[in-house]
Design an enzyme around this catalytic site. Structure first.
Site, PDB file in Angstrom:
ATOM      1  N   ASN A  31     -11.860  -0.541  -4.710  1.00  0.00           N
ATOM      2  CA  ASN A  31     -12.237   0.303  -3.959  1.00  0.00           C
ATOM      3  C   ASN A  31     -12.955   1.594  -4.860  1.00  0.00           C
ATOM      4  OD1 ASN A  31     -10.138  -0.910  -2.488  1.00  0.00           O
ATOM      5  ND2 ASN A  31      -8.452   0.433  -2.784  1.00  0.00           N
ATOM      6  N   HIS A  62       0.870  -1.195   0.239  1.00  0.00           N
ATOM      7  CA  HIS A  62       0.042   0.063  -0.048  1.00  0.00           C
ATOM      8  C   HIS A  62       0.952   1.257   0.038  1.00  0.00           C
ATOM      9  CE1 HIS A  62      -4.272   1.350   1.132  1.00  0.00           C
ATOM     10  NE2 HIS A  62      -3.688   2.464   0.746  1.00  0.00           N
ATOM     11  N   GLU A 104      -4.210  -0.292  -5.533  1.00  0.00           N
ATOM     12  CA  GLU A 104      -4.307   0.545  -6.440  1.00  0.00           C
ATOM     13  C   GLU A 104      -3.244   1.056  -7.196  1.00  0.00           C
ATOM     14  OE1 GLU A 104      -5.956   4.034  -4.173  1.00  0.00           O
ATOM     15  OE2 GLU A 104      -7.987   3.181  -4.135  1.00  0.00           O
TER      16      GLU A 104
HETATM   17  C1  GBH Z   1      -7.745   5.204  -1.351  1.00  0.00           C
HETATM   18  O1  GBH Z   1      -7.336   5.860  -2.890  1.00  0.00           O
HETATM   19  C2  GBH Z   1      -6.260   4.927  -1.006  1.00  0.00           C
HETATM   20  O2  GBH Z   1      -6.199   3.494  -1.170  1.00  0.00           O
HETATM   21  C3  GBH Z   1      -6.481   5.041   0.504  1.00  0.00           C
HETATM   22  O3  GBH Z   1      -5.044   4.963   1.068  1.00  0.00           O
HETATM   23  C4  GBH Z   1      -6.748   6.385   0.800  1.00  0.00           C
HETATM   24  O4  GBH Z   1      -6.535   7.238   2.454  1.00  0.00           O
HETATM   25  C5  GBH Z   1      -8.435   6.737   0.523  1.00  0.00           C
HETATM   26  O5  GBH Z   1      -8.301   6.040  -0.961  1.00  0.00           O
HETATM   27  C6  GBH Z   1      -8.860   8.079   0.657  1.00  0.00           C
HETATM   28  O6  GBH Z   1      -8.280   8.980  -0.134  1.00  0.00           O
HETATM   29  O7  GBH Z   1     -10.337  14.141  -7.619  1.00  0.00           O
HETATM   30  O8  GBH Z   1     -12.672  13.657  -7.974  1.00  0.00           O
HETATM   31  O9  GBH Z   1     -10.843  13.102  -9.912  1.00  0.00           O
HETATM   32  C7  GBH Z   1      -8.172   6.622  -3.162  1.00  0.00           C
HETATM   33  C8  GBH Z   1      -8.321   6.674  -4.966  1.00  0.00           C
HETATM   34  C9  GBH Z   1      -8.612   7.974  -6.909  1.00  0.00           C
HETATM   35  C10 GBH Z   1     -10.168   8.209  -5.214  1.00  0.00           C
HETATM   36  C11 GBH Z   1      -8.704   9.240  -7.463  1.00  0.00           C
HETATM   37  C12 GBH Z   1     -10.602   9.588  -5.838  1.00  0.00           C
HETATM   38  C13 GBH Z   1     -10.231  11.140  -7.574  1.00  0.00           C
HETATM   39  C14 GBH Z   1     -11.440  11.556  -7.727  1.00  0.00           C
HETATM   40  N1  GBH Z   1      -8.838   8.019  -5.324  1.00  0.00           N
HETATM   41  N2  GBH Z   1     -10.133   9.471  -7.199  1.00  0.00           N
HETATM   42  S1  GBH Z   1     -11.338  13.204  -8.396  1.00  0.00           S
END
Ligand code: GBH
Length: 456
Positions: A295, A125, A170
């Site tokens: 996720n 992670h 991820e």
């Molecule tokens: C996860 O990733 C992680 O695994 C975790 O460690 C983290 O704390 C948790 O989420 C919360 O952030 O900006 O509207 O385009 C999150 C993956 C990918 C989710 C990008 C939101 C962008 C949305 N993220 N996505 S936007």
């Protein structure tokens, strides 16, 4: 009978859990012989994280894990997803094993099992050993061997007690954040590096699964972040932007892992930075998986724009509801993508390995109560959305709320609280929020109480 008359009971054996990650909760990153990770180094580089926040203390879980397991039991969780810090186990990333690091996770796993909580262990992670970054990190093709070696050490120590293993969390975030846009460790910004890092991450995934088949006897899978992409208009340009964004985020990792090839649009996205890959790599990457973890946080309404390199961006919805990270609340997207997964990749068992929301929580009130109705509403809607997908025939076997505890939100430091349990970072006191109590009731009723109206 419930208010809505709908039966929200989940299948027998469905896992109800919460998730965390090592760097975000443990603290004591260099204790007991551990080596530094890229996140320890990144967070200590001035300007890289909000307010200069680091994981040096975080939730002090490294010392308070017994208390945290007791909390999980009190809430009635039947599963807990956590990650292992690679450089606690192998301080230089390869070679010498640090027994004290293994002992820490071994003790945690035993405590979980004693309390009837099934562990889901994530190998990676995001906290690569710094020593391996010095050797090129994920840009080095040897990273697949390094990762398989690390995995094998853990399989031999914990398999049997741990029955559900995750290779990567991820890979999209690792490369988009770490190698393309630089907001996450190791902070590179290169269109040329990103595809190479992604490809090596997937080779590492394949190599770790292969090693598992030699040393382990249970289940192993991959966790990806997925966001359904919807067009902002009916123009051909926006439709093409949606297709690019979907290939880039949702298919770039699942296609090679499950179909043995990249989506066709990858060269269109990366241009001359998209390499030709040796065909043999895909045989390594495409290993039979026991499950896939998804996720899910939000969707994206996408339009064509000038952004680099995707030429696609998100459009804010004027009537949408947004969380404190600026992500739209869109539960239907989770049903849609679970159905999409089944249509595209077939019947691999699925877990929702993260889902949750950051909201501003009120201070702890008299009697130790924290009211977080927005988080309850979020979790409830998403659990209902999963139930809908299960009714439509998707094989979803568990749900892990993100996160058990308020914790270190990477470059955003401690500013965003995702926990169902509040953490006071001065005293390290844990206080279950209303959402944790509510989730405990959902678990106790096997989901039936999702039919009830929102509590007061
Ligand atoms: C996860 O990733 C992680 O695994 C975790 O460690 C983290 O704390 C948790 O989420 C919360 O952030 O900006 O509207 O385009 C999150 C993956 C990918 C989710 C990008 C939101 C962008 C949305 N993220 N996505 S936007």
């Amino acid at each position: 009978m419930s208010q809505t008359g709908k039966d929200f009971r989940f299948p027998q054996g469905f896992l109800w859990g919460a998730a965390t990650a090592a760097h975000q909760i443990e603290g004591s990153p260099l204790a007991d012989g551990a080596g530094p990770s890229i996140w320890t180094r990144f967070a200590h580089t001035p300007g890289m994280t909000l307010n200069g926040d680091t994981g040096d203390v975080a939730c002090d879980h490294y010392r308070r894990w017994r208390q945290d397991v007791a909390l999980m039991r009190e809430l009635g969780l039947t599963a807990y997803r956590f990650s292992v810090s690679w450089s606690r186990i192998l301080p230089e990333g390869t070679g010498r094993v640090n027994q004290a690091g293994l002992d820490f996770y071994s003790g945690l796993v035993d405590a979980l099992l004693e309390n009837g909580i099934e562990p889901l262990l994530t190998l990676y992670h995001w906290d690569l050993p710094a020593a391996l970054d010095d050797r090129g990190g994920w840009l080095n093709r040897d990273s697949a061997d390094w990762f398989a070696e690390y995995g094998s050490v853990l399989y031999r120590a914990l398999d049997g007690r741990v029955k559900k293993w995750v290779t990567l969390n991820e890979p999209w975030v690792v490369t988009d954040g770490g190698y393309l846009h630089g907001a996450l460790a190791p902070g590179h910004r290169s269109r040329y590096e990103a595809p190479i890092a992604s490809h090596n991450l997937m080779r590492a995934h394949g190599a770790a699964v292969q090693a598992y088949r030699a040393d382990g006897a249970h289940q192993i899978g991959l966790v990806v972040n997925i966001e359904p992409k919807y067009p902002a208009s009916d123009s051909a340009e926006d439709a093409a932007a949606v297709a690019r964004a979907h290939a880039y985020m949702n298919e770039q990792y699942l296609h090679p892992a499950l179909l043995g090839r990249y989506p066709e649009r990858m060269p269109e996205i990366f241009g001359d930075a998209w390499p030709e890959w040796p065909q043999a790599d895909f045989e390594l990457i495409r290993q039979p998986l026991d499950f896939v973890g998804i996720n899910y946080y939000t969707r994206s309404v996408t339009r064509a724009d000038d952004s680099y390199p995707l030429k696609a961006g998100a459009v804010r919805q004027p009537l949408g509801t947004y969380t404190e990270t600026g992500w739209e609340v869109f539960p239907q997207g989770l049903t849609d993508l679970l159905l999409w997964f089944k249509d595209t990749y077939g019947d691999t068992p699925l877990y929702v390995t993260e889902n949750g929301a950051a909201f501003f929580d009120p201070p702890v009130a008299e009697g130790g109560r924290i009211r977080d109705p927005l988080r309850i509403d979020y979790l409830r809607k998403h659990l209902r959305a999963i139930h809908e997908a299960i009714e439509a025939g998707v094989d979803v076997r568990g749900y892990m709320a993100w996160s058990l505890l308020d914790n270190l939100e990477w470059s955003l430091g401690y500013s965003k609280r995702f926990g169902i349990v509040h953490v006071n970072y001065e005293t390290q006191q844990r206080t279950p929020k209303d959402s944790a109590r509510w989730y405990g009731r959902v678990i106790a009723s096997h989901g039936s109480s999702l039919a009830d109206p929102l509590p007061d």
